[in-house]
Design an enzyme around this catalytic site. Sequence first.
Site, mmCIF file in Angstrom:
data_model
loop_
_atom_site.group_PDB
_atom_site.id
_atom_site.type_symbol
_atom_site.label_atom_id
_atom_site.label_comp_id
_atom_site.label_asym_id
_atom_site.label_seq_id
_atom_site.Cartn_x
_atom_site.Cartn_y
_atom_site.Cartn_z
ATOM 1 N N ASP A 41 -67.392 32.226 11.429
ATOM 2 C CA ASP A 41 -67.940 31.805 12.715
ATOM 3 C C ASP A 41 -69.282 31.095 12.584
ATOM 4 O O ASP A 41 -69.911 30.749 13.584
ATOM 5 C CB ASP A 41 -68.104 33.028 13.619
ATOM 6 C CG ASP A 41 -68.999 34.096 12.993
ATOM 7 O OD1 ASP A 41 -68.768 34.442 11.814
ATOM 8 O OD2 ASP A 41 -69.921 34.586 13.669
ATOM 9 N N TYR A 59 -76.254 45.083 15.023
ATOM 10 C CA TYR A 59 -77.436 44.939 14.171
ATOM 11 C C TYR A 59 -78.695 45.336 14.937
ATOM 12 O O TYR A 59 -78.747 45.209 16.161
ATOM 13 C CB TYR A 59 -77.579 43.494 13.688
ATOM 14 C CG TYR A 59 -76.371 42.955 12.970
ATOM 15 C CD1 TYR A 59 -76.051 43.364 11.687
ATOM 16 C CD2 TYR A 59 -75.538 42.035 13.595
ATOM 17 C CE1 TYR A 59 -74.923 42.865 11.033
ATOM 18 C CE2 TYR A 59 -74.419 41.529 12.955
ATOM 19 C CZ TYR A 59 -74.117 41.946 11.679
ATOM 20 O OH TYR A 59 -73.006 41.458 11.046
ATOM 21 N N LYS A 84 -69.103 46.991 12.611
ATOM 22 C CA LYS A 84 -69.662 46.306 11.440
ATOM 23 C C LYS A 84 -71.174 46.444 11.483
ATOM 24 O O LYS A 84 -71.811 46.104 12.481
ATOM 25 C CB LYS A 84 -69.258 44.833 11.472
ATOM 26 C CG LYS A 84 -69.963 43.947 10.457
ATOM 27 C CD LYS A 84 -69.524 42.496 10.610
ATOM 28 C CE LYS A 84 -70.287 41.567 9.697
ATOM 29 N NZ LYS A 84 -69.803 40.171 9.775
#
Length: 268
Positions: free
Chosen positions: A26, A146, A177
């Site tokens: 991406d 994140y 993730k």
Amino acid sequence: MMLGKAIRLERMFNRNTGRTIVVPMDHGVSVGPIYGLVDLKGTVNQIAEGGANAVLMHKGLPRCTHRGAGRDIGLIIHLSASTSLCPTPNAKTLVGSVEDALKLGADAVSVHVNLGDETERHMLHSLGEVTSKAAEWGMPVLAMMYARGPQIENEFAPEMVRHCARVGEELGADVVKVAYTGDVESYATVVESCCIPVVIAGGPKLDNTTDLLRMVHDSIQAGGAGLSVGRNVFQHRDVSRLLKALNGIVHQDWDLDQAVEFMGEKLD
């Protein structure tokens, strides 16, 4: 719908190991057509030949990669975007829908959230909306979580990564993730605090292949469910061979020595 989700997850994860190798592609939206993403069809064919379980990309790319000759591979449609040209590149916005992914024959969707950013509330709202809609259609959701913001001193700190994983889990993601914390012991605490599969991100471009193999090997030893690594895979000098080595670690329980030797390198 639960059967549909189970079938899609089995296309994304190896049925025998319960682990996955995902290669995100991406990056073209965020930084442009960098090396490895110009000949998309060729790169995806190398990734599939190497044995990855799925590629991840924005909704406009499958027409360039998933038709015609070449081995088939799982497809995850990424629904979040921002560009490096923006003054606030960590502020992700939705640019696609679960229905878009369904029409493309995708196996899952993904959403990116940067905890700590000034626009965190909007990204959390987007993740919640996507997981609700995905549940209606039996579509798995991969949450890229994140810790990135003005008050984040170390996004790789175990307490930060644990928090990221937990937010993804609690808001309904099926896979999360996160960044790798740097060692087996601390990453194990991330995995243990989450009841859904946890995969590692690749992070910045690494200096050598052995560092990547060690990171993936150690994450598996800690109980991780595999990897979602982009540039460190698709920009490698031998994409297919690297993925065969990663496949050995993730799905065949190779030790680090085996993988490094397969790549023609030596451990430090």
